[in-house]
Scaffold this motif. Sequence first.
Motif, PDB file in Angstrom:
ATOM      1  N   SER A  60     -11.699 -37.656 131.147  1.00 36.39           N
ATOM      2  CA  SER A  60     -10.956 -37.465 132.386  1.00 36.39           C
ATOM      3  C   SER A  60     -11.287 -38.550 133.402  1.00 36.39           C
ATOM      4  CB  SER A  60     -11.261 -36.092 132.998  1.00 36.39           C
ATOM      5  OG  SER A  60     -12.604 -36.032 133.420  1.00 36.39           O
ATOM      6  N   VAL A  61     -10.323 -38.789 134.307  1.00 37.41           N
ATOM      7  CA  VAL A  61     -10.514 -39.687 135.440  1.00 37.41           C
ATOM      8  C   VAL A  61     -10.107 -38.918 136.685  1.00 37.41           C
ATOM      9  CG1 VAL A  61      -9.815 -41.851 136.548  1.00 37.41           C
ATOM     10  CG2 VAL A  61     -10.081 -41.757 134.057  1.00 37.41           C
ATOM     11  N   SER A  62     -11.045 -38.804 137.647  1.00 36.98           N
ATOM     12  CA  SER A  62     -10.803 -38.078 138.891  1.00 36.98           C
ATOM     13  C   SER A  62     -10.818 -39.044 140.066  1.00 36.98           C
ATOM     14  CB  SER A  62     -11.874 -37.012 139.111  1.00 36.98           C
ATOM     15  OG  SER A  62     -11.881 -36.106 138.040  1.00 36.98           O
ATOM     16  N   PHE A  63      -9.814 -38.925 140.930  1.00 37.55           N
ATOM     17  CA  PHE A  63      -9.718 -39.723 142.152  1.00 37.55           C
ATOM     18  C   PHE A  63      -9.888 -38.819 143.358  1.00 37.55           C
ATOM     19  CE2 PHE A  63      -6.521 -43.240 140.635  1.00 37.55           C
ATOM     20  CZ  PHE A  63      -7.492 -43.780 139.820  1.00 37.55           C
ATOM     21  N   GLY A  78      -0.207 -44.475 138.071  1.00 39.87           N
ATOM     22  CA  GLY A  78      -0.115 -44.321 136.629  1.00 39.87           C
ATOM     23  C   GLY A  78      -1.340 -44.952 135.990  1.00 39.87           C
ATOM     24  N   LEU A  79      -2.084 -44.167 135.221  1.00 38.32           N
ATOM     25  CA  LEU A  79      -3.286 -44.655 134.541  1.00 38.32           C
ATOM     26  C   LEU A  79      -3.076 -44.589 133.041  1.00 38.32           C
ATOM     27  CD1 LEU A  79      -6.092 -42.812 136.552  1.00 38.32           C
ATOM     28  CD2 LEU A  79      -5.096 -45.066 136.971  1.00 38.32           C
ATOM     29  N   LYS A  80      -3.361 -45.692 132.362  1.00 39.16           N
ATOM     30  CA  LYS A  80      -3.252 -45.734 130.903  1.00 39.16           C
ATOM     31  C   LYS A  80      -4.662 -45.850 130.337  1.00 39.16           C
ATOM     32  CE  LYS A  80       0.128 -47.944 128.964  1.00 39.16           C
ATOM     33  NZ  LYS A  80       0.945 -47.190 128.024  1.00 39.16           N
ATOM     34  N   LEU A  81      -4.996 -44.962 129.397  1.00 30.59           N
ATOM     35  CA  LEU A  81      -6.284 -44.999 128.718  1.00 30.59           C
ATOM     36  C   LEU A  81      -6.144 -45.853 127.461  1.00 30.59           C
ATOM     37  CD1 LEU A  81      -9.220 -43.867 128.652  1.00 30.59           C
ATOM     38  CD2 LEU A  81      -8.344 -42.085 127.130  1.00 30.59           C
ATOM     39  N   TRP A  82      -7.105 -46.751 127.258  1.00 26.71           N
ATOM     40  CA  TRP A  82      -7.117 -47.629 126.094  1.00 26.71           C
ATOM     41  C   TRP A  82      -8.398 -47.429 125.302  1.00 26.71           C
ATOM     42  CZ3 TRP A  82      -2.946 -50.566 124.907  1.00 26.71           C
ATOM     43  CH2 TRP A  82      -2.038 -50.858 125.926  1.00 26.71           C
ATOM     44  N   GLY A  93      -2.343 -43.238 125.890  1.00 29.69           N
ATOM     45  CA  GLY A  93      -1.399 -42.491 126.710  1.00 29.69           C
ATOM     46  C   GLY A  93      -1.573 -42.758 128.191  1.00 29.69           C
ATOM     47  N   THR A  94      -0.496 -42.489 128.932  1.00 30.10           N
ATOM     48  CA  THR A  94      -0.468 -42.709 130.376  1.00 30.10           C
ATOM     49  C   THR A  94      -0.376 -41.374 131.096  1.00 30.10           C
ATOM     50  OG1 THR A  94       0.657 -44.807 130.005  1.00 30.10           O
ATOM     51  CG2 THR A  94       0.753 -43.913 132.241  1.00 30.10           C
ATOM     52  N   LYS A  95      -1.133 -41.234 132.182  1.00 30.59           N
ATOM     53  CA  LYS A  95      -1.137 -40.020 133.006  1.00 30.59           C
ATOM     54  C   LYS A  95      -0.869 -40.416 134.454  1.00 30.59           C
ATOM     55  CE  LYS A  95      -2.642 -37.449 129.576  1.00 30.59           C
ATOM     56  NZ  LYS A  95      -1.920 -36.368 128.989  1.00 30.59           N
ATOM     57  N   SER A  96      -0.234 -39.522 135.219  1.00 27.59           N
ATOM     58  CA  SER A  96       0.008 -39.740 136.640  1.00 27.59           C
ATOM     59  C   SER A  96      -1.070 -39.046 137.452  1.00 27.59           C
ATOM     60  CB  SER A  96       1.380 -39.195 137.050  1.00 27.59           C
ATOM     61  OG  SER A  96       2.392 -39.964 136.444  1.00 27.59           O
ATOM     62  N   ASN A  97      -1.857 -39.832 138.171  1.00 33.51           N
ATOM     63  CA  ASN A  97      -2.920 -39.291 139.005  1.00 33.51           C
ATOM     64  C   ASN A  97      -2.418 -39.247 140.446  1.00 33.51           C
ATOM     65  OD1 ASN A  97      -5.311 -39.051 140.651  1.00 33.51           O
ATOM     66  ND2 ASN A  97      -6.485 -39.514 138.819  1.00 33.51           N
ATOM     67  N   THR A  98      -2.359 -38.051 141.010  1.00 29.02           N
ATOM     68  CA  THR A  98      -1.892 -37.854 142.391  1.00 29.02           C
ATOM     69  C   THR A  98      -3.075 -37.602 143.320  1.00 29.02           C
ATOM     70  OG1 THR A  98      -1.498 -35.507 141.955  1.00 29.02           O
ATOM     71  CG2 THR A  98       0.374 -37.000 141.666  1.00 29.02           C
ATOM     72  N   LYS A 111     -15.169 -47.249 122.197  1.00 32.07           N
ATOM     73  CA  LYS A 111     -15.246 -47.816 123.550  1.00 32.07           C
ATOM     74  C   LYS A 111     -13.895 -47.637 124.224  1.00 32.07           C
ATOM     75  CE  LYS A 111     -17.978 -51.485 125.044  1.00 32.07           C
ATOM     76  NZ  LYS A 111     -19.273 -51.851 124.895  1.00 32.07           N
ATOM     77  N   TYR A 112     -13.915 -47.215 125.499  1.00 28.01           N
ATOM     78  CA  TYR A 112     -12.686 -46.915 126.228  1.00 28.01           C
ATOM     79  C   TYR A 112     -12.692 -47.564 127.608  1.00 28.01           C
ATOM     80  CZ  TYR A 112     -11.777 -43.367 122.699  1.00 28.01           C
ATOM     81  OH  TYR A 112     -11.526 -42.726 121.519  1.00 28.01           O
ATOM     82  N   TYR A 113     -11.495 -47.669 128.188  1.00 25.81           N
ATOM     83  CA  TYR A 113     -11.310 -48.077 129.577  1.00 25.81           C
ATOM     84  C   TYR A 113      -9.941 -47.604 130.014  1.00 25.81           C
ATOM     85  CZ  TYR A 113      -8.489 -51.953 127.678  1.00 25.81           C
ATOM     86  OH  TYR A 113      -7.537 -52.685 127.020  1.00 25.81           O
ATOM     87  N   PHE A 114      -9.722 -47.541 131.334  1.00 23.58           N
ATOM     88  CA  PHE A 114      -8.380 -47.224 131.808  1.00 23.58           C
ATOM     89  C   PHE A 114      -7.838 -48.403 132.595  1.00 23.58           C
ATOM     90  CE2 PHE A 114     -11.080 -45.400 135.153  1.00 23.58           C
ATOM     91  CZ  PHE A 114     -10.481 -45.868 136.316  1.00 23.58           C
ATOM     92  N   GLU A 115      -6.521 -48.481 132.621  1.00 19.52           N
ATOM     93  CA  GLU A 115      -5.813 -49.550 133.311  1.00 19.52           C
ATOM     94  C   GLU A 115      -4.909 -48.935 134.369  1.00 19.52           C
ATOM     95  OE1 GLU A 115      -2.400 -52.930 132.259  1.00 19.52           O
ATOM     96  OE2 GLU A 115      -3.227 -51.675 130.678  1.00 19.52           O
TER      97      GLU A 115
END
Length: 134
Positions: A60-63, A78-82, A93-98, A111-115
């Motif tokens: 998960s990514v929390s803002f 829009g965040l894309k996980l790679w 996949g891409t998720k919309s973080n509000t 190994k992962y990162y988000f864009e």
Amino acid sequence: MNAKNRRMARGLVTGAVLLGFAAATPAFAEGSWTSYITGWTPGKESRRWTDNNTDAASTSVSFSGCSSDGGTGFRQAGLKLWKDVFGPDDDQGTKSNTCNSVYWGDKASGKYYFELWSVTSGGQLSVNSVTTRY
């Protein structure tokens, strides 16, 4: 039942109850990191992390504390996980973080990162606190 047997039975029941509570504690994510974002534009990438997949935690990514340079203020990013692999990285996949938390589920080890894929309203994103759990 004599007093000695009652005490032993009570001890066994108490032990079983305590063991049940210990087994019912929630599972925590294998790892996490916290940072911030200042003036990101689409295409910027987070740091990379290694998920050994030793648990069943969702990535998960929390803002919190989000802003953008658009006239209507921040709406969503829009965040894309790679998954970082040899050759072209694997799109998870891409998720919309509000300005909340988004989840990609339990990911395989790697190994992962988000864009930052997109920003609604404006072209630059700033976030006071970014927490990534995996």
